[in-house]
Write a protein that holds these residues in place. Structure first.
Motif, PDB file in Angstrom:
ATOM      1  N   GLY A  42       0.772  -1.230   0.000  1.00  0.00           N
ATOM      2  CA  GLY A  42       0.000   0.000   0.000  1.00  0.00           C
ATOM      3  C   GLY A  42       0.799   1.273   0.000  1.00  0.00           C
ATOM      4  N   VAL A  43       2.096   1.202   0.351  1.00  0.00           N
ATOM      5  CA  VAL A  43       2.915   2.402   0.422  1.00  0.00           C
ATOM      6  C   VAL A  43       4.013   2.385  -0.639  1.00  0.00           C
ATOM      7  CG1 VAL A  43       4.436   3.788   1.890  1.00  0.00           C
ATOM      8  CG2 VAL A  43       2.431   2.666   2.880  1.00  0.00           C
ATOM      9  N   ALA A  44       4.769   1.299  -0.726  1.00  0.00           N
ATOM     10  CA  ALA A  44       5.900   1.231  -1.657  1.00  0.00           C
ATOM     11  C   ALA A  44       5.500   1.432  -3.121  1.00  0.00           C
ATOM     12  CB  ALA A  44       6.620  -0.106  -1.470  1.00  0.00           C
ATOM     13  N   PRO A  45       4.378   0.853  -3.624  1.00  0.00           N
ATOM     14  CA  PRO A  45       4.056   1.019  -5.049  1.00  0.00           C
ATOM     15  C   PRO A  45       3.523   2.404  -5.402  1.00  0.00           C
ATOM     16  CG  PRO A  45       3.015  -0.952  -4.123  1.00  0.00           C
ATOM     17  CD  PRO A  45       3.466  -0.099  -2.981  1.00  0.00           C
ATOM     18  N   ARG A  46       3.168   3.217  -4.443  1.00  0.00           N
ATOM     19  CA  ARG A  46       2.545   4.517  -4.705  1.00  0.00           C
ATOM     20  C   ARG A  46       3.598   5.630  -4.612  1.00  0.00           C
ATOM     21  NH1 ARG A  46      -3.104   4.779  -3.530  1.00  0.00           N
ATOM     22  NH2 ARG A  46      -2.764   6.842  -2.575  1.00  0.00           N
ATOM     23  N   ILE A  47       3.618   6.498  -5.597  1.00  0.00           N
ATOM     24  CA  ILE A  47       4.591   7.582  -5.607  1.00  0.00           C
ATOM     25  C   ILE A  47       4.381   8.500  -4.408  1.00  0.00           C
ATOM     26  CG2 ILE A  47       5.418   9.577  -6.895  1.00  0.00           C
ATOM     27  CD1 ILE A  47       4.674   8.145  -9.460  1.00  0.00           C
ATOM     28  N   GLU A  48       3.109   8.762  -4.114  1.00  0.00           N
ATOM     29  CA  GLU A  48       2.802   9.646  -2.994  1.00  0.00           C
ATOM     30  C   GLU A  48       2.779   8.929  -1.659  1.00  0.00           C
ATOM     31  OE1 GLU A  48      -1.141   8.071  -4.509  1.00  0.00           O
ATOM     32  OE2 GLU A  48       0.855   8.567  -5.269  1.00  0.00           O
ATOM     33  N   GLY A  49       3.009   7.614  -1.653  1.00  0.00           N
ATOM     34  CA  GLY A  49       2.967   6.855  -0.415  1.00  0.00           C
ATOM     35  C   GLY A  49       1.536   6.612   0.035  1.00  0.00           C
ATOM     36  N   GLY A  50       1.335   6.527   1.313  1.00  0.00           N
ATOM     37  CA  GLY A  50      -0.012   6.269   1.799  1.00  0.00           C
ATOM     38  C   GLY A  50      -0.060   6.188   3.318  1.00  0.00           C
ATOM     39  N   LEU A  51      -1.294   6.052   3.807  1.00  0.00           N
ATOM     40  CA  LEU A  51      -1.555   5.988   5.245  1.00  0.00           C
ATOM     41  C   LEU A  51      -1.819   4.544   5.657  1.00  0.00           C
ATOM     42  CD1 LEU A  51      -2.277   7.267   8.020  1.00  0.00           C
ATOM     43  CD2 LEU A  51      -4.643   7.461   7.168  1.00  0.00           C
ATOM     44  N   VAL A  52      -1.082   4.080   6.642  1.00  0.00           N
ATOM     45  CA  VAL A  52      -1.308   2.768   7.250  1.00  0.00           C
ATOM     46  C   VAL A  52      -2.033   2.997   8.569  1.00  0.00           C
ATOM     47  CG1 VAL A  52      -0.244   0.699   8.203  1.00  0.00           C
ATOM     48  CG2 VAL A  52       0.716   1.760   6.149  1.00  0.00           C
ATOM     49  N   ARG A  53      -3.209   2.414   8.685  1.00  0.00           N
ATOM     50  CA  ARG A  53      -4.016   2.596   9.886  1.00  0.00           C
ATOM     51  C   ARG A  53      -4.020   1.292  10.689  1.00  0.00           C
ATOM     52  NH1 ARG A  53      -8.374   4.190   7.698  1.00  0.00           N
ATOM     53  NH2 ARG A  53      -7.990   6.438   7.934  1.00  0.00           N
ATOM     54  N   ILE A  54      -3.680   1.396  11.966  1.00  0.00           N
ATOM     55  CA  ILE A  54      -3.650   0.243  12.870  1.00  0.00           C
ATOM     56  C   ILE A  54      -4.732   0.448  13.914  1.00  0.00           C
ATOM     57  CG2 ILE A  54      -2.239  -1.121  14.464  1.00  0.00           C
ATOM     58  CD1 ILE A  54       0.236   0.078  13.038  1.00  0.00           C
ATOM     59  N   GLU A  55      -5.740  -0.423  13.910  1.00  0.00           N
ATOM     60  CA  GLU A  55      -6.863  -0.317  14.839  1.00  0.00           C
ATOM     61  C   GLU A  55      -6.976  -1.609  15.637  1.00  0.00           C
ATOM     62  OE1 GLU A  55     -10.415   1.742  12.857  1.00  0.00           O
ATOM     63  OE2 GLU A  55      -9.299   0.932  11.144  1.00  0.00           O
ATOM     64  N   ALA A  56      -7.201  -1.488  16.922  1.00  0.00           N
ATOM     65  CA  ALA A  56      -7.337  -2.660  17.786  1.00  0.00           C
ATOM     66  C   ALA A  56      -8.320  -2.348  18.900  1.00  0.00           C
ATOM     67  CB  ALA A  56      -5.988  -3.068  18.371  1.00  0.00           C
ATOM     68  N   GLN A  57      -9.047  -3.372  19.301  1.00  0.00           N
ATOM     69  CA  GLN A  57      -9.980  -3.212  20.417  1.00  0.00           C
ATOM     70  C   GLN A  57     -10.157  -4.559  21.115  1.00  0.00           C
ATOM     71  OE1 GLN A  57     -13.847  -2.014  18.992  1.00  0.00           O
ATOM     72  NE2 GLN A  57     -14.012  -3.684  17.529  1.00  0.00           N
TER      73      GLN A  57
END
Length: 353
Positions: A265-280
């Motif tokens: 999700g981040v490496a292939p995109r020139i602009e990068g991206g947001l990684v969201r980590i959610e836990a409950q």
């Protein structure tokens, strides 16, 4: 020469179960009632079934069973420190003595008819109690050995799966550091120190489960290394405030999921991206979700990625049973990896296995 004496087995590993527990008591009562039926049916047949005789024999046997369960339950911590043979002989001796005592009381109060006073009656009851207790203890011992074998096989399986994950994680981290060696040696040196700290924390976590706090710390160190490579292209959002710090989780579970998010999700995109980590964690169930944006073009899943997810799924199933799951889905332009497993206790479960 100093002789080494065997260490006493932990109380949880003692082959005699806790007979005061409701499930164990119910099992003993049912087995005792079956023994009563056998004893009554083994007597000479009469015209009508003697229900009074059945009730008296049932009362007699149940008193022996309940008294034996109570006494053995109190003596269990002491018996667990003895060798299995000595502990088994001690259990049989307790049951036989209680049987003789109950026989004497029944004779005294004429519960089974006029007192006979014959030694053969005491010998008969003692032999029956000795045989039945020996068979039951043998069953408990075999069950205990089977549980220990299952636990050893489970531990070996988990260690094998975890051993496959660590090289995969190491190689990907070294690739991230290698990209800094020429362009920024100082930052590459700091990344190596971060990697050393990360692996020191990982290798210092014994057992099959670690605390959630340790797993988060491990993943943050990994992200610190990846930030050297991605820079501002990598954005991370944490939504884990509601998870207790001492919630148990298999080691190196969160980090591979975050690593997959970076790769796809981040490496292939020139602009990068947001990684969201959610836990409950609620109602005795833990849910963890790692999401990343979808790339403009499909990135084929590598063998390492597939193996990493398969290893996490295998460890979850081995530790938490069929209720544990790991699923992958896509919606709203993002890729979601979700894992769930039941977790009713915290620190106590983290110390298990």
């Amino acid at each position: 020469m100093r002789l080494l004496t065997p260490k006493p087995a932990p109380l949880d590993d003692f082959f005699v179960p806790a007979l005061c527990e409701p499930e164990a008591l119910l099992t003993l009562v049912l087995l005792a009632e079956l023994l009563v039926l056998v004893l009554v049916l083994a007597e000479p047949m009469t015209v009508g079934f003697d229900w009074v005789r059945l009730a008296l024999v049932s009362l007699f046997v149940q008193w022996i069973v309940l008294l034996s369960a109570a006494v053995l339950c109190r003596l269990r911590p002491w018996l667990a420190r003895c060798r299995p043979l000595i502990a088994g002989l001690g259990c049989c001796l307790v049951v036989v003595l209680l049987t003789l005592a109950c026989t004497a009381v029944a004779e005294q109060y004429e519960l089974g008819g006029p007192p006979s006073g014959e030694p053969a009656l005491y010998l008969r009851h003692a032999l029956i109690s000795l045989i039945m207790s020996t068979l039951l203890l043998r069953y408990f011992y075999l069950q205990s050995q089977w549980r220990l074998q299952q636990r050893a096989e489970l531990q070996a399986r988990i260690e094998a799966l975890q051993a496959r994950i660590r090289p995969h994680f190491l190689f990907n981290s070294l690739n991230s550091i290698a990209s800094l060696v020429v362009s920024d040696p100082a930052r590459a040196e700091q990344a190596v120190l971060d990697l050393a700290d990360l692996f020191r924390a990982s290798l210092a976590s014994p057992g099959s489960l670690v605390n959630w706090r340790e797993e988060v710390t491990l993943t943050r160190r990994y992200l610190a290394i990846e930030h050297y490579r991605f820079g501002e292209r990598l954005q991370v959002e944490w939504c884990v405030d509601g998870v207790p710090d001492d919630l148990p989780i298999p080691p190196l579970t969160l980090q591979p999921l975050v690593e997959n998010a970076l790769i796809h999700g981040v490496a292939p995109r020139i602009e990068g991206g947001l990684v969201r980590i959610e836990a409950q964690w609620r109602a005795g169930r833990f849910e963890l979700q790692v999401s990343n944006p979808l790339a403009e073009r499909e990135v084929p899943a590598s063998r390492g990625t597939q193996q990493g997810l398969a290893n996490i799924r295998g460890r979850l199933t081995a530790l938490f049973g069929p209720d544990a799951s790991l699923s992958v889905e896509r919606r709203n332009g993002r890729h979601f990896t979700c894992l769930r497993y039941p977790c009713f206790s915290l620190t106590q479960e983290a110390r298990a296995i």
